[in-house]
Enzyme design. Structure first.
Site, PDB file in Angstrom:
ATOM      1  N   ARG A  34     -19.069  27.958  39.184  1.00  0.00           N
ATOM      2  CA  ARG A  34     -19.248  28.346  40.586  1.00  0.00           C
ATOM      3  C   ARG A  34     -18.700  29.762  40.769  1.00  0.00           C
ATOM      4  O   ARG A  34     -17.526  30.020  40.506  1.00  0.00           O
ATOM      5  CB  ARG A  34     -18.523  27.377  41.519  1.00  0.00           C
ATOM      6  CG  ARG A  34     -18.590  27.800  42.986  1.00  0.00           C
ATOM      7  CD  ARG A  34     -17.835  26.828  43.882  1.00  0.00           C
ATOM      8  NE  ARG A  34     -17.811  27.299  45.256  1.00  0.00           N
ATOM      9  CZ  ARG A  34     -16.713  27.693  45.914  1.00  0.00           C
ATOM     10  NH1 ARG A  34     -15.533  27.668  45.306  1.00  0.00           N
ATOM     11  NH2 ARG A  34     -16.780  28.107  47.162  1.00  0.00           N
TER      12      ARG A  34
ATOM     13  N   HIS B  49     -18.172  34.790  50.237  1.00  0.00           N
ATOM     14  CA  HIS B  49     -16.851  34.241  49.948  1.00  0.00           C
ATOM     15  C   HIS B  49     -15.797  35.232  50.449  1.00  0.00           C
ATOM     16  O   HIS B  49     -15.221  35.988  49.679  1.00  0.00           O
ATOM     17  CB  HIS B  49     -16.720  34.004  48.438  1.00  0.00           C
ATOM     18  CG  HIS B  49     -15.554  33.135  48.053  1.00  0.00           C
ATOM     19  ND1 HIS B  49     -15.701  31.966  47.331  1.00  0.00           N
ATOM     20  CD2 HIS B  49     -14.225  33.257  48.275  1.00  0.00           C
ATOM     21  CE1 HIS B  49     -14.522  31.416  47.123  1.00  0.00           C
ATOM     22  NE2 HIS B  49     -13.603  32.188  47.691  1.00  0.00           N
TER      23      HIS B  49
ATOM     24  N   GLU C 156     -15.506  28.198  52.825  1.00  0.00           N
ATOM     25  CA  GLU C 156     -14.404  27.921  53.760  1.00  0.00           C
ATOM     26  C   GLU C 156     -14.647  28.545  55.136  1.00  0.00           C
ATOM     27  O   GLU C 156     -13.826  29.290  55.666  1.00  0.00           O
ATOM     28  CB  GLU C 156     -13.066  28.392  53.191  1.00  0.00           C
ATOM     29  CG  GLU C 156     -12.558  27.513  52.063  1.00  0.00           C
ATOM     30  CD  GLU C 156     -11.131  27.833  51.630  1.00  0.00           C
ATOM     31  OE1 GLU C 156     -10.483  28.723  52.228  1.00  0.00           O
ATOM     32  OE2 GLU C 156     -10.648  27.174  50.694  1.00  0.00           O
TER      33      GLU C 156
ATOM     34  N   ASN D  10     -13.181  22.143  49.518  1.00  0.00           N
ATOM     35  CA  ASN D  10     -11.994  22.660  48.847  1.00  0.00           C
ATOM     36  C   ASN D  10     -10.808  21.841  49.330  1.00  0.00           C
ATOM     37  O   ASN D  10     -10.609  21.702  50.544  1.00  0.00           O
ATOM     38  CB  ASN D  10     -11.777  24.136  49.170  1.00  0.00           C
ATOM     39  CG  ASN D  10     -12.921  25.013  48.707  1.00  0.00           C
ATOM     40  OD1 ASN D  10     -13.804  24.565  47.975  1.00  0.00           O
ATOM     41  ND2 ASN D  10     -12.914  26.268  49.120  1.00  0.00           N
TER      42      ASN D  10
ATOM     43  N   TYR E  87      -6.570  21.114  48.776  1.00  0.00           N
ATOM     44  CA  TYR E  87      -5.279  21.443  48.172  1.00  0.00           C
ATOM     45  C   TYR E  87      -4.134  20.688  48.837  1.00  0.00           C
ATOM     46  O   TYR E  87      -3.353  20.023  48.169  1.00  0.00           O
ATOM     47  CB  TYR E  87      -5.002  22.948  48.282  1.00  0.00           C
ATOM     48  CG  TYR E  87      -5.975  23.815  47.518  1.00  0.00           C
ATOM     49  CD1 TYR E  87      -5.768  24.108  46.173  1.00  0.00           C
ATOM     50  CD2 TYR E  87      -7.100  24.358  48.138  1.00  0.00           C
ATOM     51  CE1 TYR E  87      -6.649  24.912  45.468  1.00  0.00           C
ATOM     52  CE2 TYR E  87      -7.989  25.165  47.449  1.00  0.00           C
ATOM     53  CZ  TYR E  87      -7.760  25.436  46.110  1.00  0.00           C
ATOM     54  OH  TYR E  87      -8.641  26.229  45.417  1.00  0.00           O
TER      55      TYR E  87
ATOM     56  N   GLU F 184     -13.296  23.343  44.970  1.00  0.00           N
ATOM     57  CA  GLU F 184     -12.012  23.916  44.584  1.00  0.00           C
ATOM     58  C   GLU F 184     -10.929  22.849  44.639  1.00  0.00           C
ATOM     59  O   GLU F 184     -10.829  22.103  45.610  1.00  0.00           O
ATOM     60  CB  GLU F 184     -11.601  25.070  45.504  1.00  0.00           C
ATOM     61  CG  GLU F 184     -12.454  26.306  45.395  1.00  0.00           C
ATOM     62  CD  GLU F 184     -11.948  27.439  46.278  1.00  0.00           C
ATOM     63  OE1 GLU F 184     -10.741  27.433  46.633  1.00  0.00           O
ATOM     64  OE2 GLU F 184     -12.743  28.321  46.624  1.00  0.00           O
TER      65      GLU F 184
END
Length: 507
Positions: free
Chosen positions: A99, A143, A189, A330, A332, A399
């Site tokens: 990616r 991005h 995002e 994504n 985290y 991600e």
């Protein structure tokens, strides 16, 4: 990769139990993809070469923002010149997919107008190199790096003009690369770009109200985050409509959108905190998924934001609804959510205040330079919640990775992190979640948005003081490679012993 600036308290959490030898790649469906991610500004370098012009990320980085912010992406990993060697490493590792993003200002330097032949050549070469090695290119169109010319001309995402210009840019990409690229993500995002760039003002293009803790020279935190998201949704839908009408039959590709999904758990079992948790999810995630699935914003956003929230015409609603073939996620961090209705009394309040919640990191003292807690069970809980709310749409985990300040090749915490998240996926698949792939962030040590070169997520170490920028495999690269090559997920100690026997890999 993004971080939120919020209050912190301590909360203890159990780790997801994964036996190091309990799974291999063969435990996943044959078409499940494993890959790694980067983005153009963070990895390419050659920022002023071969016709490329600045993006808003160049401008932000060169302004020297933030105490933790070190350097810029002028050279970065120099993948612009080293892409062949990097693809060889990907093939050796066994990646199914890579990616990456296209730099709009490299391909079309002014955002609109003539195509840059050198930019076109680079991306064709990279894509050809990937496909020749059997690695799928998964391409993101934007991005965090909008062309600076468009920001200067009409303030970028704040203006409706961006819809037409983004669609024209996407058209070039579909036409030139779509014969080999089958997975397109329009924006990375979007939710965090809107909030952090136009409400908090912590990142590019640094727009916020004067009351923000960041020193923005212009902006309006009460209105601009909502305008930006609205135009991102319409730009995505316009590009998706173009693809489906002009390219889909011949190219057989898929169009998606990427958002940051964080885990949300109520701080207490009170109805106030439970309702506040749903409200936080609606604001951060429903802000995008509700229009994509139902054609309109969540009801609670309409109530709390009022006339500051843009509205879709019936034509726009029908265009946005159903415009995604997949969602890129994504993941985290996770948070506890506390009800905080007092913020709704603030005059001229911003996006964060409109939520009426307090977000509390799980666990304590998370910073730009500390390991990220391992909470795959919270990711699983979030995905089930989204499935219940919006249906079982296809998901790519774009991600997921561990931040470490250490320059050591022995990155055991990263191995633990990746292993436990991958180990949690078979259970999610068995229980019906439509997850199609998992990408580690990031393939290389890259120029990170909020930590520069001080900390990294990379599977491969790069000494940025070394002019050769040689790539050196970390323990995590060896573990991931073993897994991808259908070997039993080895114990950390077994991988660690390989480090001393592995020569530095130069490019």
């Amino acid at each position: 990769m993004m971080h939120l600036f919020v209050a912190v308290i301590f909360v203890a959490l159990p780790l997801f139990p994964v036996d190091a030898n309990a799974f291999t790649k063969t435990d996943f469906p044959p078409h499940f993809l494993f890959g790694a991610s980067t983005s153009a500004y963070q990895v390419e370098g050659a920022a002023d070469q071969d016709g490329r012009k600045p993006s808003i990320w160049d401008t932000y980085a060169h302004a020297g923002n933030g105490g933790a912010y070190q350097g810029n992406g002028d050279i970065a990993c120099d993948q612009y010149h080293k892409y062949k060697d990097d693809v060889k490493l990907m093939a050796k590792m066994g990646l199914d997919a890579y990616r990456f993003s296209i730099s709009w200002s490299r391909l079309i330097p002014d955002g609109i107008g003539p195509i840059n032949p050198k930019g076109l050549e680079y991306y064709n070469n990279l894509i050809d190199e990937l496909t020749s090695q059997g690695i799928q290119p998964h391409v993101t169109l934007n991005h965090w790096d909008l062309p600076q010319t468009l920001e200067d001309e009409y303030e970028g995402w704040i203006s409706r003009r961006i819809i037409k210009d983004f669609t024209a840019y996407a058209d070039v990409c579909f036409r030139e690369f779509g014969d080999r690229v089958k997975h397109w993500t329009t924006v990375n995002e979007g939710n965090m770009c809107s909030m952090m760039g136009y409400d908090v003002g912590a990142v590019q293009p640094q727009r916020c109200s004067p009351s923000s803790i960041f020193n923005c020279s212009k902006g309006n935190s009460s209105t601009e985050p909502y305008l930006v998201t609205h135009h991102m949704l319409l730009a995505h839908a316009s590009a998706a409509n173009l693809y489906r009408n002009k390219y889909k039959v011949k190219q057989q590709g898929f169009i998606g959108f990427n958002i940051l999904v964080q885990g949300y758990l109520p701080l207490t079992n009170t109805s106030e905190d439970v309702i506040a948790t749903k409200r936080a999810q609606d604001f951060f995630v429903g802000w995008y998924l509700n229009p994509f699935i139902f054609g309109d914003y969540p009801a609670i956003m309409k109530k709390n934001v009022g006339s500051r929230l843009p509205f879709f015409t019936s034509t726009e609603s029908n265009l946005v609804k159903g415009s995604i073939d997949f969602i890129g996620i994504n993941f985290y961090y996770a948070f506890h959510v506390k009800n905080s209705p007092g913020s709704l009394q603030i005059k001229n309040r911003d996006f964060v205040a409109d939520m009426g919640v307090e977000l509390i990191y799980i666990p304590q003292n998370i910073s730009l330079h500390e390991e990220i807690p391992i909470t795959p069970w919270i990711l699983e809980r979030m995905l089930y919640s989204l499935k219940k709310e919006y249906g079982n749409f296809p998901i790519y985990i774009h991600e997921n990775g561990q931040l470490l300040p250490s320059k050591s090749l022995d990155d055991r915490p990263r191995v633990e992190y990746i292993r436990e998240y991958i180990g949690s996926l078979p259970n999610m698949l068995r229980n019906g979640l439509d997850i199609r792939g998992y990408f580690v962030w990031s393939f290389l040590d890259v120029f990170e948005l909020q930590s520069g070169y001080e900390a990294s997520f990379g599977l491969y170490y790069i000494d940025f003081q070394d002019p050769t920028l040689r790539r050196q495999p970390k323990l995590s690269a060896l573990w991931y490679s073993n897994f991808l090559n259908n070997k039993t997920a080895m114990k950390i100690e077994e991988n660690s012993s390989l480090l001393s026997n592995t020569p530095h890999i130069a490019t």
